[in-house]
Design a protein around this motif. Structure first.
Motif, mmCIF file in Angstrom:
data_model
loop_
_atom_site.group_PDB
_atom_site.id
_atom_site.type_symbol
_atom_site.label_atom_id
_atom_site.label_comp_id
_atom_site.label_asym_id
_atom_site.label_seq_id
_atom_site.Cartn_x
_atom_site.Cartn_y
_atom_site.Cartn_z
ATOM 1 N N ALA A 9 102.902 -45.001 -39.408
ATOM 2 C CA ALA A 9 102.044 -46.672 -38.918
ATOM 3 C C ALA A 9 101.679 -46.136 -38.065
ATOM 4 C CB ALA A 9 103.540 -47.410 -38.234
ATOM 5 N N TRP A 10 101.424 -45.407 -37.348
ATOM 6 C CA TRP A 10 100.272 -44.819 -36.401
ATOM 7 C C TRP A 10 99.013 -44.849 -36.336
ATOM 8 C CZ3 TRP A 10 99.842 -45.328 -30.728
ATOM 9 C CH2 TRP A 10 98.702 -45.085 -30.311
ATOM 10 N N PHE A 11 98.491 -43.504 -37.079
ATOM 11 C CA PHE A 11 97.014 -43.688 -37.486
ATOM 12 C C PHE A 11 96.906 -44.449 -38.873
ATOM 13 C CE2 PHE A 11 99.085 -39.010 -37.341
ATOM 14 C CZ PHE A 11 98.392 -37.957 -36.775
ATOM 15 N N SER B 184 96.115 -47.425 -36.319
ATOM 16 C CA SER B 184 94.440 -46.621 -35.156
ATOM 17 C C SER B 184 93.330 -46.932 -36.257
ATOM 18 C CB SER B 184 94.691 -45.319 -34.976
ATOM 19 O OG SER B 184 95.051 -44.294 -35.715
ATOM 20 N N TYR B 185 93.375 -46.133 -37.391
ATOM 21 C CA TYR B 185 92.672 -46.073 -38.691
ATOM 22 C C TYR B 185 91.686 -47.491 -38.711
ATOM 23 C CZ TYR B 185 89.454 -45.313 -43.025
ATOM 24 O OH TYR B 185 88.862 -45.414 -43.783
ATOM 25 N N ILE B 186 92.551 -48.529 -38.963
ATOM 26 C CA ILE B 186 91.806 -49.928 -39.245
ATOM 27 C C ILE B 186 91.079 -50.332 -38.060
ATOM 28 C CG2 ILE B 186 92.891 -52.303 -40.044
ATOM 29 C CD1 ILE B 186 95.058 -50.687 -41.822
ATOM 30 N N THR B 187 92.007 -50.044 -36.889
ATOM 31 C CA THR B 187 91.370 -51.333 -36.096
ATOM 32 C C THR B 187 89.902 -50.279 -34.904
ATOM 33 O OG1 THR B 187 92.923 -49.109 -34.022
ATOM 34 C CG2 THR B 187 93.306 -51.482 -35.260
ATOM 35 N N GLY B 188 89.993 -48.368 -35.727
ATOM 36 C CA GLY B 188 88.490 -48.253 -35.117
ATOM 37 C C GLY B 188 87.839 -48.223 -35.800
#
Length: 139
Positions: free
Chosen positions: A41-43, A46-50
């Motif tokens: 979930a963290w990855f 962070s991928y989507i918001t990055g």
């Protein structure tokens, strides 16, 4: 004759070593499973918001034997600039056209129609991807 009992009475002397080990393994498995879900979930988040730039091919239209029009919608941060790559393919699946489109408008959402020149009759248009080139514009 009297019946002889092989084991200890159930529940009288607490759990056996096997039961304690099974419980410990279940707890360890649950903790490790929860940790794995949290890492995934963290990855993902962070991928989507990055991503500062994301594109979507709304529609396409084959206009001739040497051109395809594609309607591209790009959502980005207001100051972000980038490049989206589109391609078109023939009926056999060969790539017959490719175009890089610079997205440098100041707006947060950009809708544009792009004409992709092709070397043969195309049957589709496809968004390969969009990349952020930084706020300075790069190349």
């Amino acid at each position: 004759m009297a019946a002889v009992r092989d084991g200890l009475p159930d529940g009288r002397y607490g759990r056996t070593a096997d039961e304690r080990a099974d419980r410990k393994l279940k707890v360890i498995g649950a903790v490790l499973g929860a940790a794995l879900i949290a890492v995934v979930a963290w990855f993902g988040i962070s991928y989507i918001t990055g991503q500062d730039l994301s594109g979507r091919l709304v529609s396409y239209k084959v206009v001739s034997d040497s051109a395809v029009q594609a309607h591209l919608e790009v959502v980005k941060d207001a100051g972000a600039k980038g490049v989206c790559t589109l391609r078109s393919q023939s009926a056999e699946g060969a790539e017959v056209g490719r175009k890089d489109v610079r997205i440098d408008q100041a707006k947060g959402q950009v809708d544009t129609v792009i004409t992709i020149r092709t070397t043969a009759r195309a049957t589709n248009a496809e968004l390969v991807g969009c990349t952020d080139s930084g706020a300075s514009g790069g190349n």
